[in-house]
Design a protein around this motif. Sequence first.
Motif, mmCIF file in Angstrom:
data_model
loop_
_atom_site.group_PDB
_atom_site.id
_atom_site.type_symbol
_atom_site.label_atom_id
_atom_site.label_comp_id
_atom_site.label_asym_id
_atom_site.label_seq_id
_atom_site.Cartn_x
_atom_site.Cartn_y
_atom_site.Cartn_z
ATOM 1 N N SER A 143 16.566 42.793 31.441
ATOM 2 C CA SER A 143 17.575 42.968 32.482
ATOM 3 C C SER A 143 16.952 42.885 33.862
ATOM 4 N N GLN A 159 19.579 47.240 29.614
ATOM 5 C CA GLN A 159 19.671 48.122 30.776
ATOM 6 C C GLN A 159 20.901 47.744 31.613
ATOM 7 N N ASP A 160 21.634 48.755 32.054
ATOM 8 C CA ASP A 160 22.745 48.528 32.973
ATOM 9 C C ASP A 160 22.788 49.662 33.988
ATOM 10 N N GLU A 161 23.898 49.758 34.738
ATOM 11 C CA GLU A 161 23.965 50.785 35.770
ATOM 12 C C GLU A 161 23.990 52.199 35.200
ATOM 13 N N SER A 201 20.025 51.126 26.884
ATOM 14 C CA SER A 201 20.969 50.903 25.796
ATOM 15 C C SER A 201 21.028 52.135 24.892
#
Length: 437
Positions: free
Chosen positions: A434, A137-139, A143
Amino acid sequence: MDLLRSIFKGNKVIWIIFLALCLISIIEVFSAASTLTYKSGDHWGPITQHTILLSIGALIVVLVHNIPYKWFQMFPYPLLLVSVVLLAFVMITGFVTGDRINGAARWMTFMGIQFQPSELAKMGVIMGTAVILSRGQDEHGASPKAFKRIMIMTCIVCGLILPENYSTGVLLFGTVFLMMIIGRVQTRKLVLLGGGLAGAAALFVAFLLATPNETLEKIPMGHRFTTVKARIADFAYAKEVPPAKFDIDGDAQVAHARIAVATSHVLGKGPGNSVQRDFLSQAYSDFIYAIIIEELGLIGGIIVVFLYIWLLIQAGRIACKCDRTFPAFLVIGIALLLVTQALFNMMVAVGLAPVTGQPLPLISKGGTSTFINCAYIGMILSVSRYTAKLEEQQKQDAALLAVQAEPMNMPDVPPPPESEVAAEPTSPLLNSDSEFK
């Protein structure tokens, strides 16, 4: 009091909801199990067995909610492996021996204990989805590989569940779809998936309604097609019939459930005074909500709905307090699974959905489902314990900042208990999710 606090740790509201549902279950199953009493000749037998199962379930809640949430990341893959093998075994056995209950091979017996592998599979898929969504997970969201991995896992499990239990497969897939929305999977992929599923469902229903039953029965893996067709047709083409011309010889389950609801009024007939329980073969399971309304009235029915909605709201609040993604997705996934199943059960009982055969979580009589649902509650409570420690740590950090600002007013801030510190896993595998933002 200290003993109770040491046992009932975690979110107090979740405990209240769980115990309230168990209390309603004991009262209503005792009343609704009249058909089992007639068969066995033992007035106390069915409710004694159910109370024992709920007691074991409560013990499961206590045990599971003491496990640090990070350890749950190790469970999905063994669960999925075992459940896939068991689901395949049950399905093959049903075809080879023809041994089915109510036309479906959903149960298997091990050492005299009967259970449903699909319940284990549901748990494995929900936990597996939470693990996959939490990693990477990111901004920008989940994924890019998360969607593919979740779909492979879910399609394999649902593909084994669907031939014997369409409603369970659909509800599980729907829950995973909602989790992917919350987990910020790419919108384009979800839109394509949703549109494809809607089109496939429409074509499937049209095929069932247009194909004669004799042809459906000859289709491989289609032994449940005629049952699904009949339920859809009964629901879609249902018409208002005057009481004088009402024929109860059709779907007697639905007819008696509607009679139970229609004769309930606001306060109901009182616990133990149901009439339709003697005519509903699944009064203690699939149609227990109709008995609840008949005995406890509209007020009792509203209270039960409120308890499930309250559970979903509390799960959302717990998820919002998490600083990691895995516990947040796990809690939301569990709550969505329990609440959607409960809503479908209640909608069937009051005639708002076709018959699905889904029990009412934590209320309907059952073995496997009771234990698995109690494990779900334990997981939610485990995460709530974690969020409570987070809040306590934040308070300690705030106090330390205040100490640094005013060294003359140093408060006595105790360190966290050694038992809790030691219980937290340090493996990189269990700390790979995350940060939750």
